[in-house]
Design an enzyme around this catalytic site. Structure first.
Site, PDB file in Angstrom:
ATOM      1  N   ALA A   1      38.567  41.472  38.663  1.00  0.00           N
ATOM      2  CA  ALA A   1      37.653  41.798  37.571  1.00  0.00           C
ATOM      3  C   ALA A   1      36.250  42.101  38.074  1.00  0.00           C
ATOM      4  O   ALA A   1      35.640  43.112  37.706  1.00  0.00           O
ATOM      5  CB  ALA A   1      37.620  40.649  36.563  1.00  0.00           C
ATOM      6  N   GLU A   2      35.720  41.238  38.923  1.00  0.00           N
ATOM      7  CA  GLU A   2      34.311  41.399  39.333  1.00  0.00           C
ATOM      8  C   GLU A   2      34.149  42.551  40.322  1.00  0.00           C
ATOM      9  O   GLU A   2      33.173  43.310  40.246  1.00  0.00           O
ATOM     10  CB  GLU A   2      33.806  40.084  39.939  1.00  0.00           C
ATOM     11  CG  GLU A   2      33.894  38.901  38.984  1.00  0.00           C
ATOM     12  CD  GLU A   2      35.257  38.241  38.961  1.00  0.00           C
ATOM     13  OE1 GLU A   2      35.438  37.299  38.179  1.00  0.00           O
ATOM     14  OE2 GLU A   2      36.149  38.673  39.734  1.00  0.00           O
TER      15      GLU A   2
ATOM     16  N   TYR B   1      48.983  40.708  44.205  1.00  0.00           N
ATOM     17  CA  TYR B   1      49.819  40.589  43.007  1.00  0.00           C
ATOM     18  C   TYR B   1      50.562  41.878  42.735  1.00  0.00           C
ATOM     19  O   TYR B   1      50.170  42.964  43.179  1.00  0.00           O
ATOM     20  CB  TYR B   1      49.019  40.124  41.801  1.00  0.00           C
ATOM     21  CG  TYR B   1      48.144  41.134  41.088  1.00  0.00           C
ATOM     22  CD1 TYR B   1      48.598  41.804  39.953  1.00  0.00           C
ATOM     23  CD2 TYR B   1      46.832  41.386  41.504  1.00  0.00           C
ATOM     24  CE1 TYR B   1      47.800  42.690  39.268  1.00  0.00           C
ATOM     25  CE2 TYR B   1      46.020  42.272  40.831  1.00  0.00           C
ATOM     26  CZ  TYR B   1      46.502  42.923  39.711  1.00  0.00           C
ATOM     27  OH  TYR B   1      45.705  43.811  39.038  1.00  0.00           O
TER      28      TYR B   1
ATOM     29  N   ARG C   1      42.712  33.994  30.748  1.00  0.00           N
ATOM     30  CA  ARG C   1      44.078  34.251  31.187  1.00  0.00           C
ATOM     31  C   ARG C   1      44.829  32.921  31.138  1.00  0.00           C
ATOM     32  O   ARG C   1      44.734  32.119  32.076  1.00  0.00           O
ATOM     33  CB  ARG C   1      44.094  34.824  32.611  1.00  0.00           C
ATOM     34  CG  ARG C   1      43.324  36.122  32.775  1.00  0.00           C
ATOM     35  CD  ARG C   1      44.068  37.288  32.137  1.00  0.00           C
ATOM     36  NE  ARG C   1      43.379  38.547  32.374  1.00  0.00           N
ATOM     37  CZ  ARG C   1      42.508  39.086  31.547  1.00  0.00           C
ATOM     38  NH1 ARG C   1      42.202  38.458  30.410  1.00  0.00           N
ATOM     39  NH2 ARG C   1      41.944  40.240  31.820  1.00  0.00           N
TER      40      ARG C   1
ATOM     41  N   GLY D   1      36.754  49.206  18.576  1.00  0.00           N
ATOM     42  CA  GLY D   1      35.374  49.290  19.047  1.00  0.00           C
ATOM     43  C   GLY D   1      34.836  47.937  19.458  1.00  0.00           C
ATOM     44  O   GLY D   1      35.586  47.061  19.896  1.00  0.00           O
TER      45      GLY D   1
ATOM     46  N   GLY E   1      42.309  47.523  33.418  1.00  0.00           N
ATOM     47  CA  GLY E   1      40.979  47.803  33.937  1.00  0.00           C
ATOM     48  C   GLY E   1      39.955  48.195  32.900  1.00  0.00           C
ATOM     49  O   GLY E   1      38.776  48.370  33.230  1.00  0.00           O
TER      50      GLY E   1
ATOM     51  N   ASP F   1      36.970  45.555  32.335  1.00  0.00           N
ATOM     52  CA  ASP F   1      36.005  45.561  33.429  1.00  0.00           C
ATOM     53  C   ASP F   1      35.140  46.823  33.372  1.00  0.00           C
ATOM     54  O   ASP F   1      33.926  46.773  33.591  1.00  0.00           O
ATOM     55  CB  ASP F   1      36.724  45.501  34.776  1.00  0.00           C
ATOM     56  CG  ASP F   1      37.638  44.302  34.892  1.00  0.00           C
ATOM     57  OD1 ASP F   1      37.339  43.262  34.271  1.00  0.00           O
ATOM     58  OD2 ASP F   1      38.668  44.406  35.590  1.00  0.00           O
TER      59      ASP F   1
END
Length: 376
Positions: A45-46, A100, A179, A240, A297, A300
């Protein structure tokens, strides 16, 4: 109103801390048991946020830990190739880099499978002792996520430290990223994520994950649970996003030599109850229609687009629209990362009037300069 000190000329705009893993993407739909081969990519994510920001022209830095192995080499090289500063990434000689595998189906689908090999990974050894504050506190924004907190007790301690009140800290951005499978006790994980989010200045959370973590899915209810952050962004998928923002949380001016405003001014550095907060400015911005290639994705990418707009001093609607556009770029490619549209093109689309924005229809390849965008 006192802000953080201006960063050095070569300081990053955004520092992103968290685990990145090598991702194996299937070459066809189907069960993992039936997929014969996989394409290698990067996921985290980061680091996804850092790569998207760097591709959009910002100075981004990723801080993490990887193994002293070939997969660690690949991650550092691939993320660095986006223009991300990887100088603070540490190599662990005893722990492996996480990997993964996933299926090609939507995460919400019952057929979706994800298999992580990250237990005991190098990233799980991140802690206040192994990650010096100087390596993460030198940017204008520090971006974190709840995934890091779920990796280990030392990682949780690190995120707790970074979201705690601290004189002169950067603006702290926190993506909840709940998660359930990462937590031994999902209910306890939800409670801890709420605690961490309350210490941040800017929080991203999906309405669906807030429902799963906290039993509240409506934006107003989520804001009632999270009154402390100066900016709360509730993502509602294809519908949105809704932004709750205090009037004092005006977006910063574009000049990187000017400090970001202290978004914690109304709550004394993030400590709730020390001063009454003024009423929120509330903005709801619909998402454009998107022909989805792969639903990974996007969260992120949305965070990267919103943070990009924040760094540029854009207003609330423009920041959300840039988030939607970055998310649309990710949704229209097979992997987690996409090349964003050029800034001038994104600005033109984000500046459409409400009617034209409502007709926007984005499909694969839309980010190219020679591609037409449909607004029927």
């Amino acid at each position: 109103m006192t802000g953080t000190p201006p960063p050095a000329d070569d300081a990053p705009d955004v520092v992103c801390l968290g685990e990145s893993m090598v991702t194996f993407l299937p070459d066809r739909p189907g069960r993992l048991a039936d997929v014969p081969s996989f394409a290698r990519g990067i996921g985290g994510a980061e680091s996804n946020v850092a790569c998207a920001l760097a591709a959009a022209g910002h100075r981004a830095k990723w801080v993490g830990r990887v193994g002293r192995d070939g997969f660690g080499d690949h991650l550092v090289e691939a993320i660095g190739a986006y223009g991300v500063d990887v100088g603070a990434v540490r190599r662990d000689p005893r722990r492996p880099t996480g990997v993964y595998f996933r299926t090609a189906t939507d995460r919400a689908s019952e057929a979706h499978e994800v298999v992580y090999y990250r237990a005991g990974s190098a990233a799980s050894a991140m802690s206040p002792e192994t990650v010096p504050y100087a390596s993460v506190g030198d940017g204008r924004i520090l971006h974190l996520s709840g995934i890091t907190a779920a990796l280990s007790e030392p990682c949780l301690a690190l995120v707790r430290e970074l979201t705690a009140p601290r004189a002169g800290r950067p603006l702290v951005s926190f993506d909840v990223n709940f998660r359930p499978g990462l937590w031994a006790d999902a209910a306890e994980g939800g409670r801890l994520l709420l605690e961490l989010a309350r210490g941040a200045d800017l929080v991203f959370v999906g309405a669906d994950e807030a429902e799963a973590a906290w039993g509240v899915g409506e934006p107003e209810g989520i804001r009632a649970l999270l009154p402390e952050p100066a900016v709360l962004v509730v993502k509602r998928g294809g519908e949105g996003a809704v932004v709750f923002e205090r009037p004092l949380a005006a977006p910063p001016v574009p000049d990187p030599g000017t400090p970001l405003p202290d978004l914690r001014a109304t709550t004394a550095g993030g400590a709730p109850g020390t001063a009454a907060a003024p009423p929120d400015l509330v903005v709801s911005v619909p998402a454009p229609r998107v022909d989805v290639v792969a639903p990974v994705g996007a969260g992120d990418a949305f965070a990267a687009g919103f943070l990009s707009g924040t760094l540029r001093g854009l207003g609330s609607v423009a920041r959300v629209r840039h988030g939607h556009l970055m998310a649309a770029a990710a949704l229209t490619v097979p992997g987690d990362l996409a090349v964003p549209p050029r800034r001038a093109r994104a600005d033109r689309l984000a500046g459409l009037d409400d009617a034209a924005w409502g007709r926007l229809h984005l499909g694969p390849g839309w980010t190219g300069d020679d591609q037409e965008v449909r607004t029927p």
